[in-house]
Design an enzyme around this catalytic site. Structure first.
Site, PDB file in Angstrom:
ATOM      1  CG  ASP A 151      -0.394  -0.327   2.510  1.00 14.09           C
ATOM      2  OD1 ASP A 151       0.613  -1.050   2.557  1.00 14.09           O
ATOM      3  OD2 ASP A 151      -0.942   0.117   3.536  1.00 14.09           O
ATOM      4  CE1 TYR A 186      -3.485   1.738  10.077  1.00 20.85           C
ATOM      5  CE2 TYR A 186      -1.976   1.749  11.933  1.00 20.85           C
ATOM      6  CZ  TYR A 186      -2.209   1.727  10.569  1.00 20.85           C
ATOM      7  OH  TYR A 186      -1.138   1.690   9.706  1.00 20.85           O
TER       8      TYR A 186
END
Ligand code: FEO
Length: 397
Positions: A83, A192
């Protein structure tokens, strides 16, 4: 595409928002994510990190609104997960394949493995610096936070920490800074942490201590996902300190799946038992909650109760999914108990207890098994299990 944002004098956020992504390798990203990348202009122009491969053209278009991408002199790759590195080949093709790529030793190895090619790697580690006129980039090895290659880049003059995945959040929106979004961002940051970094909590603790010893002035933290912390960077640092300590909270998470409502009834009775002791409780049906949301609740819980019917001499597949996921993230300092209904063999509770043992959780009860449908006495046993979980937790806190 969005207009690149000047985050400090001559420093731009040029990354991309992925509004549509809802599954980030098994993590539910209900509000998408961003792939942040940063352009630092100066005597030499530096690009810090790139974006997912499919956003490569958008990244170059964003950069083109500021400078000709060919005038980028140096790429810094803080992390090689795709990513952030996926667009490196496209960027290098555009800017010149011989331009230097600064990264960690493992970063060079990983980039070579990912793209099956050599770039002009300049390997750096903790203590190394790159002075470019009025700007000095320092590097800090953050191995296993969360990949072997991970590192931070620190820009001393502006006191900006480019922190790769750390301090990030999967959030794509029209806000770019902590002061614009306020506390609304914290649940995203918590999720997260629970789903990406929990496993590495001892390393987070060590890193926070190292950074404190270095006495780094940090005016802004720029992670590779989500909003940038410019107003109060210490807020997310303090949150990481709290989360990585893994201190048990006054909360029980009851996780279950059910075939014919029997295990569901047991779960509800356990929940009532916990509540009767004025301890917080979350009842989470694995058919209704994504594994990553369950994990987020487990993060600050002091206890978990997991219930599964027995199916084909084993636990239910969805429970197996959730348990595998939780186990991999290694939550610590929790007490646990299992429960479940069965027809004739009834292995589920035993299997769940074995999972708890492997996770090094404190099993406070052999668990409650009920054949077929729980009657009043069975539900009382479940209620009492909830009471026991809550009382044991309160004694521990
Ligand atoms: Fe956002 Fe580890 O990649």
């Amino acid at each position: 595409m969005y207009k690149p944002i000047e985050i400090a004098d001559g420093i731009y956020s040029v990354g991309c928002r992925d509004w549509d992504i809802r599954d980030f390798h098994g993590y539910s990203t209900y509000e998408g994510t961003t792939y942040n990348a940063f352009l630092v202009l100066g005597e030499k122009n530096v690009l810090i990190d790139t974006v997912k491969e499919s956003f490569g053209d958008e990244l170059l278009a964003n950069i083109s609104r500021i400078i000709d991408p060919k005038s980028i002199d140096i790429v810094i790759s803080n992390h090689t997960e795709m990513d952030h590195s996926g667009a490196i080949p496209k960027v290098m093709h555009k800017i010149g394949k011989d331009k230097p790529v600064y990264c960690s030793k493992m970063g060079a190895k990983n980039l070579k493995s990912h793209f099956n090619r050599d770039f002009n790697f300049q390997v750096v580690g903790t203590g190394d610096t790159l002075s470019l006129g009025s700007r000095t980039f320092s590097f800090l090895d953050t191995r296993m936070l969360h990949w072997p290659d991970s590192m931070f880049t620190y820009l001393a003059e502006e006191a900006i920490l480019f922190s790769s995945d750390a301090f990030g959040q999967h959030y794509a929106g029209d806000k770019f800074f902590d002061d614009e979004i306020g506390d609304e961002i914290m649940p995203h940051a918590r999720k997260y942490y629970a789903n990406i970094l929990l496993h590495f909590s001892p390393r987070v603790q060590a890193l926070l201590k190292d950074v404190a010893k270095m006495n780094l002035k940090i005016d802004m933290i720029c992670p590779d996902h989500g909003i940038l912390w410019r107003d109060n960077p210490s807020k997310i640092i303090e949150a990481y300190d709290t989360w990585s300590r893994q201190e048990p909270g006054r909360k029980v998470v009851v996780i279950f799946d059910s075939m014919w409502e029997s295990t569901a009834k047991m779960a509800r009775a356990i929940t009532s038992g916990v509540e009767s002791q004025e301890v917080n409780v979350r009842l989470m049906n694995t058919r209704k909650w994504h594994r990553s949301d369950i994990m987020t609740e487990v993060l600050d819980a002091g206890a978990i109760a997991v219930g599964s019917p027995t199916l084909n001499n084993s636990i239910y597949p969805v429970i197996a999914d959730v348990m595998t996921y939780i186990k991999g993230l290694r939550p610590q300092n929790k007490i646990a108990a299992a429960f479940g209904s069965y027809g004739w063999s009834g292995e589920a509770v035993k299997i769940l207890n074995k999972d708890f043992e492997e996770m090094k959780l404190d099993i406070i009860d052999p668990g409650v098994k009920v054949q077929y449908v729980p009657d009043e006495a069975d539900l009382e046993r479940c209620f009492n299990l909830g009471v026991k979980l809550a009382k044991t937790l309160k004694e521990k806190l």
